[in-house]
Each structure stands twice: as C-alpha cells, then as structure tokens.
Design an enzyme around this catalytic site. Sequence first.
Site, PDB file in Angstrom:
ATOM      1  N   CYS A   1      -8.512  10.638  18.465  1.00 39.67           N
ATOM      2  CA  CYS A   1      -8.330  12.071  18.200  1.00 39.67           C
ATOM      3  C   CYS A   1      -9.670  12.701  17.780  1.00 39.67           C
ATOM      4  O   CYS A   1     -10.619  12.662  18.550  1.00 39.67           O
ATOM      5  CB  CYS A   1      -7.218  12.294  17.173  1.00 39.67           C
TER       6      CYS A   1
ATOM      7  N   HIS B   1      -2.987   9.883  20.250  1.00 40.66           N
ATOM      8  CA  HIS B   1      -2.789   8.928  19.170  1.00 40.66           C
ATOM      9  C   HIS B   1      -2.038   7.705  19.701  1.00 40.66           C
ATOM     10  O   HIS B   1      -0.810   7.733  19.805  1.00 40.66           O
ATOM     11  CB  HIS B   1      -1.969   9.563  18.038  1.00 40.66           C
TER      12      HIS B   1
ATOM     13  N   GLU C   1      -1.442   5.029  18.156  1.00 37.72           N
ATOM     14  CA  GLU C   1      -0.612   4.491  17.074  1.00 37.72           C
ATOM     15  C   GLU C   1       0.706   5.237  16.933  1.00 37.72           C
ATOM     16  O   GLU C   1       1.613   4.768  16.228  1.00 37.72           O
ATOM     17  CB  GLU C   1      -1.390   4.507  15.750  1.00 37.72           C
TER      18      GLU C   1
END
Length: 216
Positions: free
Chosen positions: A87, A197, A199
Amino acid sequence: MELSNGVKKVVVFDYGFGNVRSAERALARAGADVEITRDFDRAMNADGLLVPGVGAFAACMQGLKEARGDWIVERRLAGGRPVMGICVGMQILFARGIEHGVETEGMGEWPGSVEPLQADIVPHMGWNTVDVAAGSELFAGLDADARFYFVHSYAVHDWTLETGNPLMTAPLVTWSTHGKPFVAAVENGALWATQFHPEKSGDAGAQLLTNWIGTL
C-alpha cells in the site's frame, strides 16, 4: 537468517504507519517466522523485510526516515536482500507523492509520481482483479480472475522505468483499473511491492505471500 528448520525469517518493519499485526498473522500463516520490530540489525539480517503503510504519503515518508527505514531498505537492496512494500509502503518507493497540491520526495527506487486516483468514486475501497505481468513469480498459481483488496485514494498511473541493457531483466509491472489504470504491483529484482493489501485478500493474498516467502 534462515532458521535451522528451513523456515524463513521475515521482519515487518514497525515505523508507526502500517497494519503490522494483520501483516504478521498473514505471513505466519504463509509459513514464515515473523517479528515486528524497527531494530536496525534485525531488520537488516532477516531473510525478508516487509514495509507496510497506511495514511498519508508525507507522514509515512517522515516516519520511515525517523526510524532509519529508508537507509535500511537502501542497504538491503544494495546487497540484493529482499524487500516488499504494501500500500503506502509501495507508494513511498517512487520518486514523489503529490497530495493536496503538496509534493513530497519519496525514496526514488522507481521514477514516477503517486497522484490522486482519476475515478468517479474515491477512495477505491474493495475487491478488484489485476492484469498480471507475464512471467510473474508473485502471482504464480493464481487464477486470472483472482481478486485483491484495495483501500487507497492515490496511485501511480504511469510507469516510465525501462532497462536498455539486454543483460538486465526489466521490472514486471501488474496493473489494475479504477477509473484510469494504475500500478497494482511491481517485481524488480529484490524489490517487490503491491498497492493492494495481500494480508486482507483472503486465499489469493495468502498465496501471494507464500510465493514471496518462497523466493527468500
């Protein structure tokens, strides 16, 4: 710093501007031994360094410098040691960021400007597909319609770095579109990065992190 059991050591660099806990959990699920720290030696010696980032470009860049993260990233890359940005942790790798008319100098690993998204709806928040670069290792094993989670109001819309040296591998650039196409990921030697992202991107993000760890 590969452990005796073959598990790779990854440091999530903690400079105050990233979702370090979610990144830690995702990397651990992908098979890494993970530590959250800003300790210079531990960040330098890890198999992989992950630089997250949320918020404003200028604030993230200032926080990174205060933690000596910019120097750590530069030194790791000079030695061919893997670094991954996520990001705003990707955005600050570019030459500059422009927010509210104010230009802030980035790390300059890649040329280009991080500028406001050119779309009817901003921020870009939600799931989106990507146009994966041919030969990508980062997206290996993922379907063409895999979706990733984005939360951002700024992006790089123009990629200008090429290599004129036939012995050097040109960076692999993956794109996505929200209004106008923007850079969604880059693979450039030891330096990889994603605008989205991983994750927070479910199984697709987990596969992507597994792919990165597998190259360490």
